[in-house]
Design a protein around this motif. Structure first.
Motif, short mmCIF file in Angstrom:
data_model
loop_
_atom_site.label_atom_id
_atom_site.label_comp_id
_atom_site.label_asym_id
_atom_site.label_seq_id
_atom_site.Cartn_x
_atom_site.Cartn_y
_atom_site.Cartn_z
N TYR A 69 0.87 -1.16 -0.01
CA TYR A 69 -0.04 0.03 0.34
C TYR A 69 0.69 1.44 0.00
O TYR A 69 0.55 2.50 -0.49
CB TYR A 69 -1.08 0.15 1.28
N VAL A 106 -3.43 -7.26 -0.91
CA VAL A 106 -3.69 -5.83 -0.79
C VAL A 106 -5.38 -5.98 -0.96
O VAL A 106 -6.34 -5.07 0.02
CB VAL A 106 -3.53 -4.70 -1.55
N LEU A 107 -6.07 -7.10 -1.71
CA LEU A 107 -7.77 -6.53 -1.51
C LEU A 107 -8.31 -7.53 -0.09
O LEU A 107 -9.55 -6.98 0.02
CB LEU A 107 -8.16 -7.60 -3.14
N GLU A 115 -4.30 -2.22 6.93
CA GLU A 115 -4.22 -2.24 5.52
C GLU A 115 -5.92 -2.14 5.10
O GLU A 115 -6.37 -1.11 4.41
CB GLU A 115 -3.88 -3.43 4.30
N SER A 116 -6.76 -3.24 5.78
CA SER A 116 -7.99 -2.68 5.66
C SER A 116 -8.62 -1.17 5.73
O SER A 116 -9.53 -0.80 5.30
CB SER A 116 -8.96 -3.78 6.64
N ARG A 175 -8.08 0.22 2.88
CA ARG A 175 -8.63 -0.06 1.15
C ARG A 175 -9.85 0.30 1.53
O ARG A 175 -10.38 1.14 0.86
CB ARG A 175 -8.05 -1.54 1.79
N ILE A 218 -4.75 -2.91 -10.11
CA ILE A 218 -5.57 -2.01 -8.77
C ILE A 218 -5.78 -0.70 -9.96
O ILE A 218 -4.56 0.29 -10.53
CB ILE A 218 -4.79 -1.04 -7.53
#
Length: 827
Positions: free
Chosen positions: A303, A327-328, A334-335, A338, A368
């Motif tokens: 990220y 990353v998804l 990271e969440s 996102r 992305i």
């Protein structure tokens, strides 16, 4: 003669690989690519006083040639290349390797021989780059990329990261919209540019010139990128090196100290970098790339790079970044990052790619797609109207060695569907913000949550196994076919018990029944007509090609037309048809178009000369690349060809008869049983002995080998054998003579071929005939699929379990009865 690209590249790689020795490809590539660069600029600019690159005295490729075989060749090569570097501000770009490094190149004579052979590779006349460049198709630039791809492939898991596969680069270039750029000075940036291949693919897609910017931490990779830019006619590209983009971004606005912003940003950063924080403190980032409390994990920089890209985009900028699937869906901070990006609407789309595409890793990755303009335009839409377009392209690829590779059809399908936002079941769909933010998804973007791309399971029907019949549900699943052949279903099936059907014919008759059905015949004709119309249009177009034609534009024109032709047609997947054409283009037509671009419609035969290990040259005949001699023979000397085929058939018959004779009499008591080898010499020797002992007997006339079993058989058989071999010898001689005569006639015919005749041979007989055969296999494949599926269902359920049980009992009874007759007793 013009260069044939495919042969040039493969021979170049083979030569380089042969000289590699024990050196790692990741090291050897630097030597090969620097020499390729020196050769190119020398060819292109040596006699051009206004050239982009100045070739100083003692710094050109001819100066390197003069060093071949000299004891101090390594030292003098360094001097020559250093001179070229200093003259053109390419220091630490082309002179950052040493040609006198005896650890890599060997010592003494080994080094001299290796460097001499290396220079010799580029002396091939076909590598005269000053004369071999079709506009818009940079042969050397492509050769450079070809070599880099192979070096990356050979470099192992940890050393191939300098190169992004061209197919993936093309996807990124097409989905960010750079193809629509029509004005100059648009800017493109890659913060982890490696060898620059991704930047160049973006530049190639743009209709107008774009300005390229890159940064690469590894100086050797940055040097590759700098050379790559020059070779691809982008010398003004700004490639910064030696510093990490995260700690020391070098593309900044000098006035404000902020990050410089760009119209487009693309990147393939190192996956899950564990040292992205080295050299700076992200909590006090000078460039405000990270929100408070949302610093990416120290041991995972995915990220961090994505946030750097977003910060480097202009207010209407667009970007695309290749990242691992993690990353998804990864949690923790990271969440949060996102969620923030989704809420701001920055993520326009996600494309899931097949696994094992990249040279540095085998894990699956995704693209992305960032769109700042779209974020602004959709911010006021409802939660149902705004969202992210997702594509699951994980299943579209071809195996290529130990890697997977996107096919032409995969690239086209992904970019078509993404750019037009077309929803395709099991492949793509628009997912609303409302759905993504729903509690059950909680901003998790893992693609399988939203697109079920699993193949439908072929479920076994227990009732059908017990009672027979074909489940109607399985027949209904072939609905696409029944739409095209509406009455065929009724013809093939009749009603069974409720929910099941019975085949009306023997399944051995299925193919004939389907292929002769009027609706099938009508549909086949419609497909034939479609292709015929495409062929007619494009035959005219292709016959109008002339010197200077741009092969890539030619490819684009005919391939887009075939896509359009098959768009919306039942049963036929237009991308499958497209792939047939592109396969042929890549294998044959591309080379032919390059020949036409340089030489025009010339059909000039050449001798095929090869050298054996001793260096002796052998003449292997002749041929012609653009117009292979088989085409000339088929069109102008078909009668002569058929006459030869007739003679060859006679020869095969004689050979078969001879073989039959040998086998008939090679048994234990046969006439040839004592022979070490049955051949003319041994048979003649035996016949001479035989005649000497009984010369006066009158032989019989025995036309067939089997009839030779008589009292006078051995002599008759031996004479028959010799007669057959003699006839074969005569036929061989005759065939050789007529082949030589045909060869002579064919060669002479080339001298009289007109442009019109050459175009007919190339376009009609070579290109279109091959493409038509290939495309028609697609129709056959579709038809065979229906036949095979019905046959599979029929065979699966034709013997119900009770019948199988009864059959088993009957067989068991028969075996028991037989055993009892044999005297066996059991209890």
């Amino acid at each position: 003669m013009a260069i044939k690209k495919s042969e040039l590249y493969s021979s170049l790689w083979a030569s380089c690989d042969k000289l590699r020795g024990s050196m790692e490809p990741s090291q050897y590539k630097d030597y090969v690519l620097v020499l390729l660069f020196v050769k190119y600029v020398s060819d292109k600019y040596a006699n051009d006083p206004n050239g982009l690159i100045k070739i100083p005295k003692g710094g050109g490729f001819s100066d390197l040639q003069a060093l071949k075989g000299q004891k101090d060749i390594g030292e003098k090569m360094d001097i020559a290349i250093s001179a070229l570097a200093k003259e053109n501000d390419l220091e630490k770009v082309i002179d950052n390797i040493s040609f006198q490094d005896d650890e890599k190149l060997g010592k003494g004579k080994e080094m001299v021989d290796k460097l001499t052979d290396l220079i010799a590779i580029f002396e091939n006349p076909s590598l005269d780059f000053s004369k071999n460049r079709a506009e818009g198709d940079d042969i050397l630039g492509d050769a450079y990329e070809y070599l880099m791809r192979h070096f990356a492939s050979e470099s192992g898991k940890s050393k191939g990261e300098f190169y992004t596969p061209a197919e993936v680069s093309r996807v990124l270039a097409k989905v960010i919209g750079v193809t629509k750029v029509t004005k100059d000075k648009q800017t493109v940036y890659d913060p982890t540019c490696g060898s620059g291949s991704l930047l160049l693919k973006v530049a190639e897609e743009a209709e107008s010139k774009v300005n390229l910017y890159g940064q690469e931490k590894e100086t050797s990779n940055a040097a590759l990128a700098r050379m790559n830019m020059i070779l691809h006619n982008n010398p003004e590209a700004v490639i910064e090196k030696g510093q990490s983009t995260m700690s020391v971004p070098l593309h900044t606005d000098k006035a404000t100290g902020k990050l410089k912003t760009f119209d487009f940003v693309v990147a393939n950063p190192p996956f899950s970098s564990k040292n992205w924080m080295d050299g700076f403190d992200p909590t006090n980032d000078l460039y405000n790339r990270f929100e408070s409390g949302k610093i990416p994990p120290a041991k995972n920089g995915d990220y961090a790079f994505l946030l750097h890209i977003i910060k480097s985009l202009k207010s209407k900028g667009k970007g695309a970044c290749i990242l691992p699937h993690g990353v998804l869906f990864r949690g923790n901070v990271e969440s949060e990052i996102r969620k923030s990006l989704i809420e701001k609407g920055y993520i326009k789309g996600i494309i899931g790619l097949p696994a094992n595409l990249f040279y540095g890793t085998g894990i699956p990755a995704c693209v992305i797609v960032i769109d700042m303009e779209n974020a602004e335009a959709t911010k006021d839409l409802s939660e149902d109207e705004r969202g992210i377009f997702m594509v699951d392209a994980s299943k579209g690829f071809i195996k290529d060695g130990n890697k997977n590779r996107l096919r032409e059809q995969d690239i086209h399908k992904i970019t078509d569907i993404f750019n037009k936002q077309i929803e395709v079941p099991k492949f793509s769909r628009f997912v609303s913000y409302k759905e993504i933010s729903d509690q059950k998804n909680d901003f998790n973007l893992n693609i399988p949550r939203y697109i079920d791309s699993q193949e439908i399971e072929d479920i076994q029907d227990i009732e059908a196994h017990l009672l027979g019949g074909i489940p109607n549900a399985d027949i209904d699943a072939l609905q696409d076919y029944w739409k095209v052949y509406p009455s065929l279903r009724k013809q093939l099936f009749k009603d069974g018990r409720k929910g099941y059907s019975l085949l009306t014919i023997e399944h051995s008759q299925l193919k004939n029944e389907i292929f002769s059905h009027p609706e099938f015949v009508t549909f086949s004709k419609e497909m034939d007509d479609l292709f015929t119309n495409w062929k007619k249009r494009n035959t005219t177009f292709l016959k109008a090609l002339a010197i200077g034609v741009k092969p890539k534009q030619t490819s684009h024109s005919i391939s887009e037309d075939i896509l359009q032709t098959y768009t919306g047609k039942a049963l036929m997947d237009k991308y499958d048809v497209y792939q047939h054409l592109m396969n042929y283009w890549n294998e044959v037509m591309q080379d032919d178009c390059y020949l036409i671009a340089v030489d025009g419609w010339k059909a000039e035969p050449y001798r095929i000369l090869t050298k054996n290990k001793a260096g002796k040259e052998t003449d292997k005949g002749w041929d012609c690349d653009l117009v292979p001699k088989s085409l000339v023979i088929n069109r102008y000397f078909l009668a002569e060809k058929k006459a030869i085929e007739k003679l060859e058939a006679e020869r095969e018959t004689l050979a078969a008869t001879t073989q039959e004779l040998e086998e008939e009499h090679s048994g234990e008591e046969g006439y040839f049983s004592d022979y070490d080898k049955v051949n003319k010499a041994n048979v003649q020797k035996r016949l001479k002995e035989l005649v000497a002992t009984k010369p006066k007997a009158k032989k019989q006339d025995l036309p067939l080998a089997a009839e030779a079993e008589t009292s006078y058989g051995e002599q008759a058989v031996l004479e028959q054998y010799l007669d057959l071999t003699e006839k074969q010898t005569e036929l061989n001689k005759k065939i050789k003579e007529v082949e030589a005569e045909l060869d002579k006639l064919t060669l002479a015919r080339y001298k009289t071929l007109t442009d019109t005749e050459i175009k007919q041979l190339v376009v009609d007989d070579k290109w279109m005939a091959s493409i038509e055969r290939s495309v028609k296999t697609e129709m056959e494949r579709i038809s065979q699929r229906l036949t095979q599926r019905i046959k599979e269902l029929t065979e699966r359920y034709e013997t119900p379990l009770p019948k199988q049980t009864t059959d088993a009992v009957e067989l068991e009874d028969k075996v028991s009865a037989h055993l009892q007759k044999m005297g066996f007793v059991w209890s």
